[in-house]
Scaffold this motif. Structure first.
Motif, mmCIF file in Angstrom:
data_model
loop_
_atom_site.group_PDB
_atom_site.id
_atom_site.type_symbol
_atom_site.label_atom_id
_atom_site.label_comp_id
_atom_site.label_asym_id
_atom_site.label_seq_id
_atom_site.Cartn_x
_atom_site.Cartn_y
_atom_site.Cartn_z
ATOM 1 N N GLN A 88 125.680 66.717 49.524
ATOM 2 C CA GLN A 88 126.543 66.398 50.349
ATOM 3 C C GLN A 88 127.266 68.625 50.485
ATOM 4 O OE1 GLN A 88 128.448 62.660 50.520
ATOM 5 N NE2 GLN A 88 127.118 62.040 52.428
ATOM 6 N N LYS A 89 127.073 68.614 52.125
ATOM 7 C CA LYS A 89 127.181 69.561 52.381
ATOM 8 C C LYS A 89 127.563 70.691 50.807
ATOM 9 C CE LYS A 89 129.650 67.351 55.904
ATOM 10 N NZ LYS A 89 129.067 67.611 56.855
ATOM 11 N N ARG A 90 126.769 71.145 51.161
ATOM 12 C CA ARG A 90 126.138 72.414 49.770
ATOM 13 C C ARG A 90 124.927 72.789 50.971
ATOM 14 N NH1 ARG A 90 129.771 71.256 45.415
ATOM 15 N NH2 ARG A 90 129.821 68.940 45.307
ATOM 16 N N PRO A 91 125.326 74.685 49.851
ATOM 17 C CA PRO A 91 124.104 75.316 50.427
ATOM 18 C C PRO A 91 122.463 74.739 50.495
ATOM 19 C CG PRO A 91 126.234 76.495 49.254
ATOM 20 C CD PRO A 91 125.896 74.700 48.960
ATOM 21 N N PHE A 92 122.594 74.750 52.033
ATOM 22 C CA PHE A 92 121.020 73.753 51.892
ATOM 23 C C PHE A 92 120.644 72.765 51.754
ATOM 24 C CE2 PHE A 92 120.284 78.716 51.114
ATOM 25 C CZ PHE A 92 119.580 79.035 52.219
ATOM 26 N N ALA A 93 121.906 71.821 51.738
ATOM 27 C CA ALA A 93 121.990 70.660 51.317
ATOM 28 C C ALA A 93 123.309 69.533 51.894
ATOM 29 C CB ALA A 93 121.987 70.403 49.938
ATOM 30 N N GLU A 94 122.714 70.268 53.324
ATOM 31 C CA GLU A 94 123.905 69.401 54.329
ATOM 32 C C GLU A 94 124.005 67.795 53.934
ATOM 33 O OE1 GLU A 94 126.391 69.590 57.042
ATOM 34 O OE2 GLU A 94 126.079 71.359 56.045
ATOM 35 N N ASP A 95 123.043 67.316 53.575
ATOM 36 C CA ASP A 95 122.559 66.110 53.278
ATOM 37 C C ASP A 95 121.712 65.746 52.564
ATOM 38 O OD1 ASP A 95 123.437 63.372 52.528
ATOM 39 O OD2 ASP A 95 122.951 62.469 54.833
ATOM 40 N N PRO A 148 119.145 70.608 55.060
ATOM 41 C CA PRO A 148 119.240 71.156 54.780
ATOM 42 C C PRO A 148 120.151 72.298 55.471
ATOM 43 C CG PRO A 148 117.226 71.683 56.043
ATOM 44 C CD PRO A 148 117.248 70.318 55.538
ATOM 45 N N THR A 149 120.553 72.268 57.432
ATOM 46 C CA THR A 149 121.845 72.241 58.118
ATOM 47 C C THR A 149 121.731 70.941 59.280
ATOM 48 O OG1 THR A 149 119.804 73.155 59.576
ATOM 49 C CG2 THR A 149 121.003 74.398 58.051
ATOM 50 N N SER A 150 123.258 71.392 59.542
ATOM 51 C CA SER A 150 123.514 70.310 60.845
ATOM 52 C C SER A 150 122.050 69.994 61.939
ATOM 53 C CB SER A 150 124.832 70.453 61.229
ATOM 54 O OG SER A 150 124.683 71.373 61.563
ATOM 55 N N ARG A 191 112.183 64.329 56.113
ATOM 56 C CA ARG A 191 112.631 62.974 55.948
ATOM 57 C C ARG A 191 111.146 62.617 55.426
ATOM 58 N NH1 ARG A 191 113.830 59.860 61.436
ATOM 59 N NH2 ARG A 191 111.754 60.401 62.609
ATOM 60 N N GLY A 192 111.132 61.275 54.677
ATOM 61 C CA GLY A 192 109.734 61.307 54.362
ATOM 62 C C GLY A 192 109.735 59.709 53.645
ATOM 63 N N SER A 193 108.949 58.915 53.164
ATOM 64 C CA SER A 193 108.628 57.186 52.716
ATOM 65 C C SER A 193 108.116 57.059 52.539
ATOM 66 C CB SER A 193 109.119 56.538 53.768
ATOM 67 O OG SER A 193 108.445 56.165 54.699
ATOM 68 N N TYR A 194 107.809 55.791 51.261
ATOM 69 C CA TYR A 194 106.443 55.944 50.697
ATOM 70 C C TYR A 194 106.830 53.716 50.255
ATOM 71 C CZ TYR A 194 103.573 52.662 47.453
ATOM 72 O OH TYR A 194 103.388 51.854 47.016
ATOM 73 N N GLN A 195 106.239 52.828 51.474
ATOM 74 C CA GLN A 195 106.653 51.628 51.586
ATOM 75 C C GLN A 195 105.365 50.496 50.577
ATOM 76 O OE1 GLN A 195 109.332 50.399 52.226
ATOM 77 N NE2 GLN A 195 110.684 52.479 53.188
ATOM 78 N N TYR A 242 102.563 55.624 54.339
ATOM 79 C CA TYR A 242 103.528 57.010 53.242
ATOM 80 C C TYR A 242 103.882 57.661 55.060
ATOM 81 C CZ TYR A 242 101.139 56.384 49.571
ATOM 82 O OH TYR A 242 100.696 55.629 48.390
ATOM 83 N N THR A 243 105.029 57.764 55.293
ATOM 84 C CA THR A 243 105.830 58.725 56.417
ATOM 85 C C THR A 243 105.958 60.055 56.010
ATOM 86 O OG1 THR A 243 107.724 57.712 56.470
ATOM 87 C CG2 THR A 243 105.541 56.953 57.475
ATOM 88 N N PHE A 244 105.574 61.339 56.822
ATOM 89 C CA PHE A 244 106.415 62.614 56.189
ATOM 90 C C PHE A 244 107.003 62.717 57.824
ATOM 91 C CE2 PHE A 244 106.655 67.067 56.183
ATOM 92 C CZ PHE A 244 107.696 67.159 54.480
ATOM 93 N N GLY A 245 108.164 63.541 58.440
ATOM 94 C CA GLY A 245 108.516 64.055 58.714
ATOM 95 C C GLY A 245 109.977 65.057 59.496
ATOM 96 N N ILE A 246 110.012 65.675 60.702
ATOM 97 C CA ILE A 246 111.341 66.405 60.478
ATOM 98 C C ILE A 246 111.482 66.287 61.784
ATOM 99 C CG2 ILE A 246 109.391 68.047 62.051
ATOM 100 C CD1 ILE A 246 111.056 70.334 59.742
#
Length: 964
Positions: free
Chosen positions: A586-593, A622-624, A629-633, A711-715
């Protein structure tokens, strides 16, 4: 909590719906962003977007849609496919259901405020959306993709969560009225009606009227520590017949010739179709003369009497309350009630292939038989009896009416709060649905045999043989041998009602606790927030009972296609589940979260099955302004009570044709012999004019749970405050699908391979047909069989623009591109892709692209206006596919259902602070639906698919809302 998630939508400034919901009360300013639960997770979060895509429909958008039925509201969304609803008549369950990704309503979990609805009916276990009043909805959240690890069984295709307006202050009265305005636009279907000299309807100023009223009352109490909200609703829908539209005034099914649509119908005709050893005949006149039966002109036009919109009347009630005992505990309760009464009408009953042979043979002594009939039947002194198959509509008695009532009760009592950094929620839920069905104007098969066996009494009067013998003195002779010969006494004797009644019961007890482990120093280096954990336990019991009377149970009702047996059963499940949200960076370069989310659920069923569901989600911002996002269920669905415990019985299935029927069968004699056709029968078998055939259906107690992987993958992009864009890829597959072994697959495999495991399931009747007599059947009982797989891309975009002096203009787009929808009915038979197709193999239309695009202008003059564009791409008949599993014969006019563009216009005027008026028109340009000769018997109605397309014309609606 879930019910407060709309506050987060407003607080975040992200437009997830078409426009923000209007606040019902002033909210105190929060000093920090409040954490809420979002569908798909039990961990409260200040972040509205999770690893799995969620579509949100808010109250303002619902109002702009002008739709007062929840199923139609959802059907407008591109992720949702047609299922049970108000425009289904033949095969209607009387309920309304939602079908995410076309995986079926039993694979879509429906929630109210995060808790599951009970089974909607003992005849259709999917949740009934009629229980949910549209006027009380605050938000609808659609989560597509497996969610069994969070919510349990059935969340295979996804979850639809209805968040109710459960904390209201004041009084709100709503009055709604709508109707259809339609100009008969002509076209190929109307030309077919005209060619047959059937009646064509005129233009309609206003029909299919719907009116509803609701009252919402709420107030805080005990110095703002609690709130009580109650809701009352009433809705009434008028009937609309297929005869009221020119494209549905005749039945097109199966009679298209090249590029020309033709009226067809049913071989169960009026004044009758008599198949004898000497050929096929019908009644010529009132004198009892006979002429040959000609299918092209004598088929019965069954469409006009079918309801296009069922009449219904519904009462709803809901109550919500909560009270803050102290800072650590809040008690809450919910109560819901609905009573829905509807009637599904279809064409008259009659003699659907009455087998007049053996003990039921036609006797020469029957006084109703004229010399012409005796000649046609081959009756004389040397041949005192004759055999025939009789197909005749009970036109004199009118349409069959299925009178269906569902009454539901639901109650929730719980306590939630926080204690020592742990939040908890414990509850008990009870749900019950009471079902009653009266099927009217059907014919008794047993009484038909008695009423056709007529002799002369001592006074020379025609009487039933059984009446003369004193066996059944109520029997009245049935004279079908001359026009006008049927008496009211015969109808009173033959027309037999069928009765069903039953109920579903659900009880759920559950507790969920969770905490931020950061309070105990547990967090990942590089993260500011601690690890969040949620733990829970639930116990759920499902019971179902369906009772049928003797008429249903014995199969005595001619118009049912076979017996309907009662069902009774129950099961329970104990479940343990957990969810962990781990902030990684969190709050890191290229990793806001950067967040990982893990879910797991263990389910132990009383049937002996044990299942594991689990999931993994990753969210990287990577930024605000950008999130990936992605998921496997891994999700599961256990068999329901109907699937496990339904007794075997004859029912109907759809097929283009019997390849072994007709004068020139499409299958060879060698192939047809594998299905039971003799050399003497080949080329002489009557095919079903209605394209319906007999199947033997039933449950299976040994079914194992279905499993699915998604499977889902998105932006998610939010480059500026007033602009957001999401693009999500989805890929879902379910295996061990529980379904009826498809009779069409069994027939095809037997013809092509001769495999005994398929051929042994086929039985033809004595005429060689698969439909004419009850002895004809293909075994199609429940099994764990093939698979379903779908993939595609969901797109959502929202933009809001301020125009100086002229208010705000907002644009919102929701669309889905369907890449594939692959099915394999039986392992090893090969899969086929139904994306872009419809028809007997693929069912309801599956367009490759659908979207809903809305432009909303919020003026500074207390007027909001919205223009909505709904688009449905074209679909092709499945038999036109090059895939050998789908390819087949077709006629040009049936091959394509063209694309449709629908435009809706709505205006809302806030006349005073308390009064608002809303008017609108859906399907502004009165676009007719696509029509053709091949639609399925359940979701196809009126030569089209009215749950998919706007079938009834231009819809005008008006609303008055008063708030005090």
């Amino acid at each position: 909590m879930l019910s407060r998630s709309i506050r987060m939508i407003c607080a975040s400034g992200v437009a997830l719906g078409m426009q923000a919901a209007h606040a019902q009360e002033a909210q105190p300013a929060d000093t920090q962003l409040q954490k809420v639960e979002v569908t798909g997770s039990r961990i409260p979060s200040a972040n509205l977007t999770g690893a799995s895509p969620i579509t949100v429909i808010n109250a303002a958008e619902i109002k702009m849609d002008g739709v007062r039925s929840v199923e139609n509201l959802l059907n407008n969304m591109p992720q949702v496919f047609a299922d049970q609803g108000a425009t289904i008549s033949n095969g209607s369950s009387g309920t309304a259901t939602v079908n995410l990704r076309n995986f079926g309503p039993d694979r879509t979990l429906v929630l109210i405020n995060g808790r599951r609805l009970p089974s909607g009916s003992p005849s259709n276990t999917a949740a009934d959306l009629n229980q949910i009043p549209a006027a009380l909805i605050k938000n609808i959240e659609l989560l597509t993709g497996g969610a069994s690890a969070v919510y349990g069984s059935d969340a295979v295709a996804g979850v639809v969560n209805f968040i109710m307006n459960d904390s209201f202050q004041g009084v709100q009265l709503e009055l709604n009225h709508s109707f259809y305005n339609h100009q008969q636009n002509g076209g190929p279907a109307a030309a077919a009606v005209r060619d047959r000299n059937y009646a064509l309807p005129g233009d309609k100023g206003a029909d299919g009227k719907i009116k509803d009223a609701s009252l919402l009352i709420g107030s805080n109490f005990a110095d703002q520590k609690g709130n009580a909200t109650v809701f009352f609703g009433y809705k009434k829908e008028d009937a609309l017949l297929q005869s009221e539209r020119d494209f549905s005034a005749c039945s097109l099914g199966g009679f298209t010739n090249g590029s020309q649509l033709r009226c067809g119908g049913s071989g169960t005709s009026f004044p009758g179709r008599f198949i004898t050893a000497n050929g096929g005949f019908t009644v010529a006149d009132a004198n009892g003369n006979v002429r040959p039966y000609v299918a092209a002109t004598d088929q019965y036009n069954f469409g006009p009497l079918n309801y296009f919109q069922r009449p219904s009347e519904r009462y709803t009630f809901a109550a919500f309350t909560h009270y803050n005992i102290n800072d650590n505990a809040t008690v809450y309760a919910e109560a819901n009630f609905h009573d829905d009464h509807t009637v599904a009408q279809i064409a008259p009953s009659g003699l659907f292939g009455f087998d007049a042979s053996g003990a039921n043979a036609i006797h020469n002594e029957n006084p109703f038989l004229t010399p012409a009939w005796k000649t046609a039947l081959g009756l004389n002194a040397d041949n005192p009896t004759a055999e025939a198959l009789i197909f005749r509509r009970n036109v004199e008695g009118g349409g069959r009416q299925d009178d269906i009532r569902h009454t539901s009760y639901r109650g929730v009592l719980g306590m939630r709060g926080e204690w020592n950094n742990w939040h908890y929620d414990a509850f008990v839920q009870l749900g019950k649905v009471i079902y009653a069905e009266n099927y009217l104007n059907d014919f008794s098969i047993a009484r038909t045999a008695r009423a056709l066996d007529v002799v002369t009494d001592a006074n020379g009067k025609p009487v039933c043989r059984v009446a003369l013998q004193g066996i059944d003195t109520a029997c009245a002779p049935y004279n079908i041998w001359a026009l006008g010969g049927v008496s009211q006494e015969a109808l009173n004797y033959l027309q037999t009602p069928g009765f069903k009644k039953g109920s579903t019961h659900q009880t759920v007890q559950g507790i969920n606790v969770g905490t931020d482990l950061g309070n105990y120093g547990i967090k990942v280096p590089g993260a500011n927030d601690g690890v969040n954990v949620s733990l829970g336990w639930e116990h759920r019991t499902e019971k179902l009972e369906l009772r049928t009377d003797a008429a249903f149970d014995t199969g005595d009702l001619a118009g049912q296609g076979g017996p309907t047996h009662g069902v009774e059963g129950q099961f329970s499940v104990r479940e343990y589940f957990t969810e962990v949200a781990i902030p990684l960076l969190q709050k890191r370069p290229f990793a806001e979260d950067l967040l990982a989310r893990l879910t797991y659920r263990r389910s132990d069923y009383s049937t002996g099955n044990k299942t594991n569901s689990y999931g993994l989600g990753l969210e990287w911002a990577p930024t605000s302004t950008v999130k990936v996002r992605g998921s496997y269920q891994r999700a599961v669905r256990a068999a329901n009570i109907v699937e496990m415990y339904t007794p075997r019985g004859i029912g109907l299935y759809d097929n283009d044709e019997d390849p072994c029927a007709g004068a020139t069968p499409t299958a060879s004699l060698e192939q047809c012999a594998r299905t039971g056709v003799t050399a003497a029968q080949y080329g002489h078998i009557e095919d079903s004019p209605a394209q319906q055939y007999n199947g033997l259906f039933g449950g299976n107690k040994d079914l194992k749970p279905e499993t699915s992987d998604s499977y889902t993958f998105g932006i998610v992009l939010q480059p500026m405050r007033n602009l957001s864009l999401t693009v999500d890829y989805f890929n879902l597959k379910v295996e061990d699908v529980i379904l009826d072994l498809p009779a069409t697959t069994t027939l095809t495999q037997c013809l092509e391979t001769g495999d005994p495991k398929f051929c042994s399931l086929i039985t033809r009747d004595r005429t060689g047909s698969l439909w004419a007599l009850p002895t004809a059947q293909i075994v199609a009982t429940k099994m764990n069989l093939g698979s379903r797989k779908t993939s595609g891309i969901d797109i959502s975009a929202n933009y809001k623009y301020k125009t100086p002096g002229y208010g705000d203009v907002a644009f919102a787009l929701t669309g889905t591109w369907l890449k594939e929808f692959k099915q394999e009915d039986v392992p090893g038979t090969g899969e086929y892709d139904c994306a872009g197709y419809f028809g007997p193999s693929c069912g309801t239309p599956l367009p490759k692209w659908r979207h809903k695009f809305r432009t909303t202008w919020s003026t500074p003059w207390n007027v909001d206006m919205a223009l909505t564009w709904r688009f449905i791409d074209k679909v092709d008949l499945s038999s036109t596919s090059s895939d050998p599993n789908l390819a087949g014969a077709s006629e040009e006019a049936d091959r394509v259902f063209g694309r449709r563009n629908y435009f809706d216009l709505t205006a809302n005027w806030q006349a005073t602070k308390a009064i608002s008026l809303r008017v609108g028109v859906n399907n502004l340009f009165d676009k007719d639906p696509p029509v053709g000769g091949i639609t399925s018997s359940t979701f196809g109605n009126g030569n089209t698919f009215p749950q998919v397309y706007d079938a009834l014309g231009r819809r005008v609606f008006m609303n008055l809302t008063a708030r005090f």
